[in-house]
Design an enzyme around this catalytic site. Structure first.
Site, PDB file in Angstrom:
ATOM      1  N   PHE A 128       0.710  -1.287  -0.087  1.00 23.98           N
ATOM      2  CA  PHE A 128       0.643  -0.033  -0.220  1.00 23.98           C
ATOM      3  C   PHE A 128       0.659   1.396   0.209  1.00 23.98           C
ATOM      4  CE2 PHE A 128      -2.983   2.953   1.245  1.00 23.98           C
ATOM      5  CZ  PHE A 128      -3.691   2.785   0.709  1.00 23.98           C
ATOM      6  N   ASP A 199       1.277  -4.301   9.903  1.00 23.25           N
ATOM      7  CA  ASP A 199       0.127  -3.193   9.023  1.00 23.25           C
ATOM      8  C   ASP A 199      -0.795  -3.784   9.470  1.00 23.25           C
ATOM      9  OD1 ASP A 199      -1.831  -2.098   7.262  1.00 23.25           O
ATOM     10  OD2 ASP A 199      -0.747  -0.731   7.143  1.00 23.25           O
ATOM     11  N   TYR A 224     -11.291   2.722   9.514  1.00 23.18           N
ATOM     12  CA  TYR A 224     -12.418   2.885   9.478  1.00 23.18           C
ATOM     13  C   TYR A 224     -12.886   1.846   8.254  1.00 23.18           C
ATOM     14  CZ  TYR A 224      -9.046   4.717   6.474  1.00 23.18           C
ATOM     15  OH  TYR A 224      -7.641   4.864   4.525  1.00 23.18           O
ATOM     16  N   LYS A 225     -12.293   1.303   8.280  1.00 25.95           N
ATOM     17  CA  LYS A 225     -12.356  -0.166   7.047  1.00 25.95           C
ATOM     18  C   LYS A 225     -13.205  -1.333   7.429  1.00 25.95           C
ATOM     19  CE  LYS A 225      -8.727   0.688   4.855  1.00 25.95           C
ATOM     20  NZ  LYS A 225      -7.229   0.711   4.287  1.00 25.95           N
ATOM     21  N   ARG A 373     -11.894  -5.696  -6.924  1.00 23.22           N
ATOM     22  CA  ARG A 373     -12.412  -6.108  -5.034  1.00 23.22           C
ATOM     23  C   ARG A 373     -13.484  -6.299  -4.670  1.00 23.22           C
ATOM     24  NH1 ARG A 373      -8.329  -2.888  -1.027  1.00 23.22           N
ATOM     25  NH2 ARG A 373     -10.217  -1.691  -1.435  1.00 23.22           N
TER      26      ARG A 373
END
Ligand SMILES: *Cc1c(COP(=O)(O)O)cnc(C)c1O
Length: 414
Positions: A128, A199, A224-225, A373
């Site tokens: 990422f 992570d 927030y995921k 995705r």
């Protein structure tokens, strides 16, 4: 898992689902199938009322008194203790504060201080981007010629050498959904004296993690995921107790001071996790995140993982059996144990197909160059949705309804 040949079979799985009751705890827009909880989790029904309380009662009425009366001051540790239960840490090893990118910077800087004779920060290509950008940003500050180094994912082990200061990896890959073996890699890195930062942005809340068991040095993840804290929610930071007081924060904020209300000219770090707090916590957002965390903690870890694996397996299987002729190539591991809570496919027309799905109420997303995705959140997604989504995908493919100019225009957010 029993075979699913009809929509009724999928319904039967939902009826037997021990987590089924959680769906009703979320605001679920009518007619929508949401497979993007890995990017932005859904809104828990209890969140608006809790945020209203903080705004109108704690802020509106309590004002400055709420720092103590409503424990605003203790929010980073209080929420941290809840995250700790999700990731197998002790309650005083995690805080919730700032955004993930900032916490990555703090963890990297701590490693540079602790492992102070080494200069390489190792990560993988395709990680990422923010994780890698933070390594590069830190390197510009240091006189020690800190060198970020990216190697291909399969070459990481070969590059665990004694000049590496820290290894920064994402456990569940954001694009491919592949899951790293945290324990084995951490052990190999430690054997060479390398500190490891994990992570957990795409793991926490979806893939069981135990930072103690794997002996992680640092870990961090997103609010927030899968934690359903809302857009831009604060993130979490774990520092193993053995390292907590070993470094001096590079972002030494007043609230991380040992005695913030002494307002001293000299910075003296608080002991423990408090020193990693820079600023006043974003309390409206902390309130929203706390609701999401409480909900997640009500569900059993193993049940969440089992359902997540069953949902992703069913989606993969149905796309293969019902849409086999349309050229969807799995880009995620086929072995459920090597896969996070998402399914990705490569397809040349992936972008337009995802847009066509969204227009039909099935929300997934797209990542360059050709990755479609789909994230599955065990608390609110259902087996029937998986069935219906594949039905719609089949229709879009047979009618070629994706093949329209409006589905090929790239928006600001994909
Ligand atoms: C989502 C995500 C981030 C996001 O960081 P923010 O600073 O909170 O926007 C960082 N790293 C990974 C691996 C992610 O998946």
């Amino acid at each position: 898992m029993p075979t699913v040949n009809t929509r009724e079979d999928a319904l039967a799985l939902d009826q037997r689902d021990p987590l089924a009751k959680f769906r009703d705890a979320f605001v679920y827009p009518e007619g929508l199938i949401y497979f993007d909880g890995n990017s932005l989790g859904m809104l828990p029904k209890a969140t608006p009322e809790r945020v209203r309380q903080v705004v109108e009662d704690e802020w509106g009425q309590g004002l400055i008194r709420s720092w103590v009366a409503a424990d605003w001051i203790g929010a980073p540790e209080r929420l941290g203790a809840k995250v700790a239960r999700l990731i197998g840490a002790d309650s005083d090893e995690v805080i919730v504060t700032d955004t993930l990118s900032l916490n990555i910077f703090k963890a990297l800087a701590a490693c540079v201080q602790i492992n102070n004779t080494r200069s390489i920060l190792l990560s993988e290509t395709g990680n990422f981007p923010t994780d890698v950008y933070m390594m590069e940003g830190l390197a510009t500050l240091s006189e020690r010629h800190i060198t970020p180094k990216l190697v291909a994912p399969e070459d990481i082990e070969a590059h665990l050498t004694e000049d590496v200061c820290a290894l920064l990896l994402t456990q569940t890959h954001y694009k491919f959904g592949s899951v790293r073996d945290m324990k084995a890699l951490t052990e190999k890195a430690h054997a060479k004296g390398i500190l490891v930062i994990w992570d957990l942005a795409h793991s926490a809340g979806a893939v069981p993690v135990n930072v103690h068991d794997v002996k992680a040095d640092f870990a961090l993840g997103c609010g927030y995921k899968y934690l359903n804290g809302g857009p831009g929610a604060p993130s979490f930071l774990y520092v193993a107790r053995r390292h907590q007081n070993e470094s001096r924060p590079v972002l030494p904020g007043w609230l991380g001071h040992a005695a913030p209300f002494a307002f001293s000219d000299q910075y003296e770090p608080a002991s423990g996790m408090r020193r990693y707090v820079c600023s006043s916590p974003s309390l409206l957002h902390m309130a929203a995140l706390e609701v999401g965390l409480d909900l997640l903690l009500e569900a059993d870890d193993q049940e969440r993982r089992a359902k997540s694996q069953a949902l992703t397996s069913l989606f993969l299987e149905l796309v293969q059996t019902r849409c086999g002729e349309f050229g969807f190539e799995p880009a995620c591991p086929l072995d459920r144990d090597a896969r996070g809570s998402q399914v990705s496919f490569r397809h040349e027309e992936g972008y337009a197909i995802v847009q066509a799905l969204i227009a039909r109420g099935v929300i997934g997303d797209f990542r360059d160059p050709n990755i479609m995705r789909f994230g599955f959140a065990p608390l609110y997604n259902t087996f029937t949705e998986v069935w219906d989504a594949v039905d719609i995908l089949h229709d879009i493919m047979t009618t070629r309804s994706w093949d329209k100019p409006e589905f090929k225009h790239r928006g600001k957010v994909t």
